[in-house]
Design a protein around this motif. Structure first.
Motif, PDB file in Angstrom:
ATOM      1  N   VAL A   1       0.768  -0.746  -0.225  1.00 47.77           N
ATOM      2  CA  VAL A   1      -0.049   0.386   0.037  1.00 47.77           C
ATOM      3  C   VAL A   1       1.398   0.897   0.073  1.00 47.77           C
ATOM      4  CG1 VAL A   1      -1.623  -1.313   0.935  1.00 47.77           C
ATOM      5  CG2 VAL A   1      -0.026  -0.462   2.395  1.00 47.77           C
ATOM      6  N   HIS A   2       0.711   1.858  -0.700  1.00 48.67           N
ATOM      7  CA  HIS A   2       1.950   2.889  -1.091  1.00 48.67           C
ATOM      8  C   HIS A   2       0.772   4.476  -1.342  1.00 48.67           C
ATOM      9  CE1 HIS A   2       2.232   1.690  -4.990  1.00 48.67           C
ATOM     10  NE2 HIS A   2       2.645   3.008  -5.097  1.00 48.67           N
ATOM     11  N   SER A   3       0.761   5.773  -1.335  1.00 47.61           N
ATOM     12  CA  SER A   3       0.369   6.888  -2.169  1.00 47.61           C
ATOM     13  C   SER A   3       1.854   7.487  -2.823  1.00 47.61           C
ATOM     14  CB  SER A   3      -0.096   7.946  -0.856  1.00 47.61           C
ATOM     15  OG  SER A   3       0.871   7.967   0.096  1.00 47.61           O
ATOM     16  N   THR A   4       1.293   8.279  -3.559  1.00 46.05           N
ATOM     17  CA  THR A   4       2.500   9.059  -4.303  1.00 46.05           C
ATOM     18  C   THR A   4       1.988  10.491  -4.573  1.00 46.05           C
ATOM     19  OG1 THR A   4       3.062   7.345  -5.334  1.00 46.05           O
ATOM     20  CG2 THR A   4       3.467   9.574  -6.899  1.00 46.05           C
ATOM     21  N   TYR A   5       2.519  11.668  -3.952  1.00 46.85           N
ATOM     22  CA  TYR A   5       2.055  12.871  -4.836  1.00 46.85           C
ATOM     23  C   TYR A   5       3.036  12.759  -5.817  1.00 46.85           C
ATOM     24  CZ  TYR A   5       1.478  18.241  -5.009  1.00 46.85           C
ATOM     25  OH  TYR A   5       1.094  19.125  -4.773  1.00 46.85           O
ATOM     26  N   TYR A   6       2.424  13.480  -7.159  1.00 45.27           N
ATOM     27  CA  TYR A   6       3.036  13.858  -7.973  1.00 45.27           C
ATOM     28  C   TYR A   6       3.082  15.256  -8.051  1.00 45.27           C
ATOM     29  CZ  TYR A   6       1.661   8.980 -10.215  1.00 45.27           C
ATOM     30  OH  TYR A   6       1.755   7.729 -10.223  1.00 45.27           O
ATOM     31  N   TRP A   7       4.336  15.494  -8.026  1.00 45.45           N
ATOM     32  CA  TRP A   7       4.173  17.086  -8.393  1.00 45.45           C
ATOM     33  C   TRP A   7       5.707  17.703  -9.241  1.00 45.45           C
ATOM     34  CZ3 TRP A   7       9.438  19.663  -5.621  1.00 45.45           C
ATOM     35  CH2 TRP A   7       8.712  20.965  -5.111  1.00 45.45           C
TER      36      TRP A   7
ATOM     37  N   THR B   1      -0.707  16.196  -8.829  1.00 45.19           N
ATOM     38  CA  THR B   1      -1.969  15.074  -8.067  1.00 45.19           C
ATOM     39  C   THR B   1      -1.997  14.438  -7.147  1.00 45.19           C
ATOM     40  OG1 THR B   1      -2.470  15.185 -10.690  1.00 45.19           O
ATOM     41  CG2 THR B   1      -3.004  12.823  -9.584  1.00 45.19           C
ATOM     42  N   LEU B   2      -2.300  14.173  -6.275  1.00 40.59           N
ATOM     43  CA  LEU B   2      -2.302  13.031  -5.105  1.00 40.59           C
ATOM     44  C   LEU B   2      -2.346  12.022  -5.243  1.00 40.59           C
ATOM     45  CD1 LEU B   2      -0.352  12.322  -2.190  1.00 40.59           C
ATOM     46  CD2 LEU B   2      -3.424  12.813  -0.771  1.00 40.59           C
ATOM     47  N   GLU B   3      -1.758  10.843  -5.485  1.00 38.95           N
ATOM     48  CA  GLU B   3      -2.157   8.611  -6.179  1.00 38.95           C
ATOM     49  C   GLU B   3      -2.288   8.331  -4.609  1.00 38.95           C
ATOM     50  OE1 GLU B   3      -2.308   7.775 -10.332  1.00 38.95           O
ATOM     51  OE2 GLU B   3      -1.437   6.807  -8.852  1.00 38.95           O
TER      52      GLU B   3
ATOM     53  N   SER C   1      -2.126  -4.104  -9.117  1.00 42.45           N
ATOM     54  CA  SER C   1      -2.167  -3.216  -8.389  1.00 42.45           C
ATOM     55  C   SER C   1      -3.222  -1.979  -8.765  1.00 42.45           C
ATOM     56  CB  SER C   1      -1.192  -2.419  -8.935  1.00 42.45           C
ATOM     57  OG  SER C   1      -0.822  -2.006  -9.679  1.00 42.45           O
ATOM     58  N   TYR C   2      -4.025  -1.767  -7.931  1.00 45.58           N
ATOM     59  CA  TYR C   2      -4.804  -0.221  -8.399  1.00 45.58           C
ATOM     60  C   TYR C   2      -4.373   0.969  -7.340  1.00 45.58           C
ATOM     61  CZ  TYR C   2      -9.377   1.760  -9.277  1.00 45.58           C
ATOM     62  OH  TYR C   2     -10.024   2.622  -9.751  1.00 45.58           O
ATOM     63  N   ALA C   3      -4.610   2.020  -8.340  1.00 46.23           N
ATOM     64  CA  ALA C   3      -4.371   3.569  -8.178  1.00 46.23           C
ATOM     65  C   ALA C   3      -5.333   3.655  -9.040  1.00 46.23           C
ATOM     66  CB  ALA C   3      -3.098   3.833  -8.931  1.00 46.23           C
ATOM     67  N   TYR C   4      -5.370   5.429  -7.404  1.00 47.92           N
ATOM     68  CA  TYR C   4      -7.046   6.088  -7.552  1.00 47.92           C
ATOM     69  C   TYR C   4      -6.946   7.475  -7.059  1.00 47.92           C
ATOM     70  CZ  TYR C   4     -11.142   7.955  -6.748  1.00 47.92           C
ATOM     71  OH  TYR C   4     -11.745   9.123  -6.442  1.00 47.92           O
ATOM     72  N   ALA C   5      -6.600   8.044  -7.926  1.00 47.29           N
ATOM     73  CA  ALA C   5      -6.978  10.035  -7.840  1.00 47.29           C
ATOM     74  C   ALA C   5      -7.794  10.346  -7.344  1.00 47.29           C
ATOM     75  CB  ALA C   5      -5.799  10.378  -8.309  1.00 47.29           C
ATOM     76  N   PRO C   6      -8.420  10.884  -6.253  1.00 49.54           N
ATOM     77  CA  PRO C   6      -9.944  11.641  -5.892  1.00 49.54           C
ATOM     78  C   PRO C   6      -9.262  13.117  -7.257  1.00 49.54           C
ATOM     79  CG  PRO C   6      -8.546  11.483  -4.151  1.00 49.54           C
ATOM     80  CD  PRO C   6      -7.339  10.876  -4.606  1.00 49.54           C
TER      81      PRO C   6
ATOM     82  N   GLY D   1      -9.924  18.739 -11.924  1.00 50.96           N
ATOM     83  CA  GLY D   1      -9.161  17.788 -12.265  1.00 50.96           C
ATOM     84  C   GLY D   1     -10.440  16.868 -11.603  1.00 50.96           C
ATOM     85  N   LYS D   2     -10.676  15.809 -11.934  1.00 49.36           N
ATOM     86  CA  LYS D   2     -11.293  15.153 -11.634  1.00 49.36           C
ATOM     87  C   LYS D   2     -11.098  13.520 -11.072  1.00 49.36           C
ATOM     88  CE  LYS D   2     -14.681  17.941 -13.424  1.00 49.36           C
ATOM     89  NZ  LYS D   2     -15.433  18.796 -11.946  1.00 49.36           N
ATOM     90  N   GLU D   3     -11.938  12.316 -10.792  1.00 48.72           N
ATOM     91  CA  GLU D   3     -10.924  11.679 -10.119  1.00 48.72           C
ATOM     92  C   GLU D   3     -11.161  10.262 -11.113  1.00 48.72           C
ATOM     93  OE1 GLU D   3     -13.170   7.895 -10.054  1.00 48.72           O
ATOM     94  OE2 GLU D   3     -14.555   8.894 -11.293  1.00 48.72           O
ATOM     95  N   ALA D   4     -10.068   9.566 -10.904  1.00 52.45           N
ATOM     96  CA  ALA D   4      -8.921   8.015 -11.725  1.00 52.45           C
ATOM     97  C   ALA D   4      -8.694   7.198 -11.266  1.00 52.45           C
ATOM     98  CB  ALA D   4      -8.147   9.441 -13.058  1.00 52.45           C
ATOM     99  N   GLY D   5      -8.832   5.960 -11.883  1.00 49.42           N
ATOM    100  CA  GLY D   5      -8.799   4.998 -11.513  1.00 49.42           C
ATOM    101  C   GLY D   5      -8.288   4.070 -12.419  1.00 49.42           C
ATOM    102  N   TYR D   6      -7.107   3.381 -12.006  1.00 55.40           N
ATOM    103  CA  TYR D   6      -5.790   2.814 -13.057  1.00 55.40           C
ATOM    104  C   TYR D   6      -5.880   1.383 -12.156  1.00 55.40           C
ATOM    105  CZ  TYR D   6      -2.428   1.565 -15.719  1.00 55.40           C
ATOM    106  OH  TYR D   6      -0.865   1.028 -16.964  1.00 55.40           O
ATOM    107  N   LEU D   7      -6.244   0.297 -13.078  1.00 56.11           N
ATOM    108  CA  LEU D   7      -6.130  -0.667 -12.695  1.00 56.11           C
ATOM    109  C   LEU D   7      -4.569  -1.587 -13.520  1.00 56.11           C
ATOM    110  CD1 LEU D   7      -6.893  -3.239 -10.981  1.00 56.11           C
ATOM    111  CD2 LEU D   7      -8.296  -4.006 -13.413  1.00 56.11           C
ATOM    112  N   SER D   8      -3.825  -2.590 -13.558  1.00 52.06           N
ATOM    113  CA  SER D   8      -2.771  -2.911 -13.800  1.00 52.06           C
ATOM    114  C   SER D   8      -2.011  -4.207 -13.183  1.00 52.06           C
ATOM    115  CB  SER D   8      -1.276  -2.061 -13.660  1.00 52.06           C
ATOM    116  OG  SER D   8      -1.451  -1.563 -12.140  1.00 52.06           O
TER     117      SER D   8
END
Length: 237
Positions: free
Chosen positions: A95-101, A114-116, A129-134, A145-152
């Motif tokens: 489990v992790h969070s990433t801030y794309y700066w 963006t925070l994901e 894995s599944y990543a989600y950004a509100p 920006g709107k919500e988006a999810g990425y399944l890989s």
């Protein structure tokens, strides 16, 4: 162990995240790619120099940062991330969070940062894995920006002691993906990306990769497959 991604983008992210093989301590990776690709989309339009530094604790907690030049948002992306990864035999989770700066985004009037949040499980060389950004801003950068999810799904499969076959497939969905695709003239509201590649471990801590990357986007230049060559060096401090 590189937690965010390899220096060539999407090569073996899943296998790296869920391998559970990293020892405690600080590690560094530096390298270059012929094109920085992220989830099937070109970020540079040319070569990129990239690198990161990570700290891993025996408990499974890790954090780090990773950076690359890009072709928008002022020219620099820097990612900051923290997470927890643990393996139990062949099964592992993360489990992790990433801030794309994008520190220079104000230079071109964009709002990209963006925070994901992400969660994943792995079994042997394969991971899901599944990543989600509100609020996913890095696609359009208009501050709305709107919500988006990425399944890989990804994996790295040894061929020899030094050569591996790498593969991944991803599925991107959400309101922001609908906005992005509509903005480039696509009639779809989701997209998929694919990667097939080879990676080779070389002497001196170097790794070389060759990847074929494509998406099913049917608009603009985003449907053009890419061949990407990368070289990185990893070492512990």
């Amino acid at each position: 162990m590189t937690f965010k991604r390899s220096v060539w983008g999407t090569a073996v992210l899943g296998a790296a995240l869920f391998s559970g093989s990293a020892a405690a301590g600080v590690s560094v990776n530096v390298g270059a790619v012929s094109e920085y690709m992220f989830r099937g989309i070109a970020q540079t339009g040319g070569a990129a120099v990239q690198g990161g530094i990570d700290y891993a604790h025996d408990s499974g907690v890790y954090f780090g940062t990773w950076a690359s030049n890009i072709g928008f948002g002022g020219g620099t992306e820097q990612d900051l991330y923290v997470g927890f990864s643990k393996a139990f035999g062949d099964v592992s989770f993360d489990v992790h969070s990433t801030y794309y700066w994008y520190p220079e985004e104000d230079e071109d009037g964009s709002d990209l940062s963006t925070l994901e949040f992400a969660v994943g499980v792995g079994y042997g060389p394969v991971s899901l894995s599944y990543a989600y950004a509100p609020e996913n801003n890095f696609f359009i950068g208009d501050g709305d920006g709107k919500e988006a999810g990425y399944l890989s799904l990804s994996g790295s499969f040894p061929i020899t002691d030094k050569l591996s076959f790498d593969a991944s497939v991803g599925y991107y969905h959400g309101k922001e993906i609908e906005r992005f695709l509509a903005g480039i003239g696509s009639s779809d509201d989701t997209y998929m990306d694919y990667m097939l590649g080879l990676s080779a471990t070389l002497d001196g801590g170097f790794t070389m990769s060759l990847q074929y990357i494509a998406t099913d986007i049917d608009a603009g230049t985003n449907d053009d497959p890419k061949f990407v060559v990368g070289l990185k060096k990893s070492f512990d401090l």
